[in-house]
Design an enzyme around this catalytic site. Structure first.
Site, PDB file in Angstrom:
ATOM      1  N   LYS A 115       0.008  36.118  -7.626  1.00  0.00           N
ATOM      2  CA  LYS A 115      -0.281  37.171  -6.648  1.00  0.00           C
ATOM      3  C   LYS A 115      -0.663  38.464  -7.347  1.00  0.00           C
ATOM      4  O   LYS A 115      -1.581  39.162  -6.925  1.00  0.00           O
ATOM      5  CB  LYS A 115       0.903  37.364  -5.696  1.00  0.00           C
ATOM      6  CG  LYS A 115       0.981  36.219  -4.713  1.00  0.00           C
ATOM      7  CD  LYS A 115       2.136  36.329  -3.752  1.00  0.00           C
ATOM      8  CE  LYS A 115       2.149  35.120  -2.825  1.00  0.00           C
ATOM      9  NZ  LYS A 115       3.427  34.870  -2.211  1.00  0.00           N
ATOM     10  N   LYS A 194      -6.185  24.991  -4.312  1.00  0.00           N
ATOM     11  CA  LYS A 194      -5.083  24.767  -3.368  1.00  0.00           C
ATOM     12  C   LYS A 194      -5.393  25.427  -2.020  1.00  0.00           C
ATOM     13  O   LYS A 194      -5.840  26.578  -2.001  1.00  0.00           O
ATOM     14  CB  LYS A 194      -3.791  25.380  -3.956  1.00  0.00           C
ATOM     15  CG  LYS A 194      -2.574  25.115  -3.113  1.00  0.00           C
ATOM     16  CD  LYS A 194      -1.383  25.947  -3.554  1.00  0.00           C
ATOM     17  CE  LYS A 194      -1.212  27.158  -2.663  1.00  0.00           C
ATOM     18  NZ  LYS A 194       0.078  27.848  -2.770  1.00  0.00           N
ATOM     19  N   LYS A 197      -3.651  30.443   2.717  1.00  0.00           N
ATOM     20  CA  LYS A 197      -4.092  31.549   3.581  1.00  0.00           C
ATOM     21  C   LYS A 197      -4.784  32.601   2.747  1.00  0.00           C
ATOM     22  O   LYS A 197      -5.810  33.150   3.104  1.00  0.00           O
ATOM     23  CB  LYS A 197      -2.876  32.203   4.266  1.00  0.00           C
ATOM     24  CG  LYS A 197      -2.236  31.368   5.340  1.00  0.00           C
ATOM     25  CD  LYS A 197      -0.870  31.896   5.754  1.00  0.00           C
ATOM     26  CE  LYS A 197       0.241  31.001   5.267  1.00  0.00           C
ATOM     27  NZ  LYS A 197       1.549  31.138   5.863  1.00  0.00           N
TER      28      LYS A 197
END
Ligand code: TYM
Length: 332
Positions: A115, A194, A197
């Site tokens: 992230k 992968k 969202k």
């Protein structure tokens, strides 16, 4: 006397619309086994706060995730469906575990590093995310946690947190085990990475036919249909040795067996469009009944499920936290 059932626990963040990766990675394995356990299904709304700062959207997502749980077929009388933030013992235990877990371990977290690499704000919540997740799980003396491959490290951290507490204060928590579905561990997105969202590469679990069509038509097929079919052949139609076929086929084999798909892929080696159209039909056949069920679920029903489930979770969590407070020395 009958032996007590083991406990099974899983959760999904209320950070956006669920996709078929969530379904095949976590919900399907949950549905397959939850009635054999005492089962808990959580809406991880405090986890969603690490990335979502829009209150209206968060509130809507919480309702939506519960509606999704019910629409895929979870029976609220057979699993405790609850909202994380309504059971404040989760954040309380997370703090106690924060005081035991080394920062260096958290800095090595894959999800955290990914992230941050993607440019997401590295707030403290993002770093300590696995500690809250550990608290979620061990608070219920959980035995087994059905999740996708991306959460494996988080379950290891939960075991680590349980161990550290037990070492410091005496045996209190169980060390949970992940359950990852073989062959489905990582559902690929439309770009082959992968499905997530945050990558914008999803096939929505309750999408309309138009949304499904748009997503499927955007699936990248640079491997060539020849490779797709070779892959299906090589990966064990005859041998029964099931390796993953490539992108389109990997998504398709979630819905149908390789034996069922072989002729379609063999007969359309230069025709992605035909294969994609077949995948759209197969997705639509799988999604349409759940979509219809979802539309029939009222806000009142959702609210009742959350309230009843959260009260049950709260009773268990507060008993466990009374023990924890005693052990750490804050109960006088
Ligand atoms: P979340 O909301 O990102 O994902 C929910 C579940 O879906 C699985 N999943 C996938 N599986 C296979 N392929 C994919 N492409 C894919 N994308 C998502 C995830 O592995 C997960 O099982 N931290 C958790 C939420 C959570 C939780 C918990 C889970 C909070 N507390 C306690 C279990 C137990 C998360 O972010 O999942």
């Amino acid at each position: 006397m009958a032996e007590a059932k083991k406990r099974l626990f899983t959760g999904i963040q209320s950070s956006g619309t669920l996709h078929i990766g969530n379904y095949f990675g976590a919900l399907r394995p949950f549905l397959d086994t939850y009635q054999d356990y005492e089962s808990f299904l959580m809406i991880a709304d405090y986890h969603a706060l690490t990335s979502l700062k829009n209150p209206g959207e968060l509130r809507k997502n919480i309702f939506d995730v519960v509606r999704d749980y019910l629409a895929v077929g979870v029976d609220p009388n057979k699993a405790v469906i609850f909202q994380q933030s309504r059971v404040c013992e989760h954040t309380e235990l997370a703090w106690i575990l924060d005081c035991l877990v080394p920062v260096a371990m958290l800095e090595l977290g894959h999800a955290y590093k990914d992230k941050v690499a993607k440019g997401l704000e590295a707030n403290a919540g993002l770093l300590t995310y696995p500690v809250l997740m550990a608290a979620d799980i061990i608070l219920y003396d959980t035995d087994i946690v059905p999740v996708g491959q991306d959460q494996k490290q988080h379950i290891e951290y939960a075991r680590e947190a349980a161990k550290k507490f037990n070492l410091a204060y005496g045996k209190t928590f169980k060390e949970p085990q992940e359950k990852i579905q073989t062959g489905v561990a990582v559902v690929p997105g439309t770009d082959g990475k992968k499905m997530s969202k945050s990558y914008g590469n999803t096939i929505p679990l309750f999408g309309s036919k138009d949304e499904i069509t748009k997503a499927v038509m955007s699936i990248v097929t640079d491997s060539g249909p020849q490779t797709e079919v070779e892959n299906l052949r090589e990966t064990g139609i005859q041998s029964g040795n099931f390796l993953q076929p490539l992108n389109l086929g990997r998504i398709h084999t979630l819905l149908k067996s390789k034996e069922e798909l072989f002729d379609l892929y063999a007969n359309n080696q230069n025709n992605y469009k035909a294969i994609k159209e077949a995948l759209i039909e197969d997705l639509e056949a799988f999604i349409a009944p759940m979509r219809a069920k979802r539309e029939s679920i009222t806000d009142e029903e959702v609210r009742r499920v959350i309230e009843e489930g959260s009260a049950k979770a709260k009773a268990i969590a507060s008993a466990k936290m009374a023990e924890v407070r005693q052990k750490v020395g804050v109960s006088l």
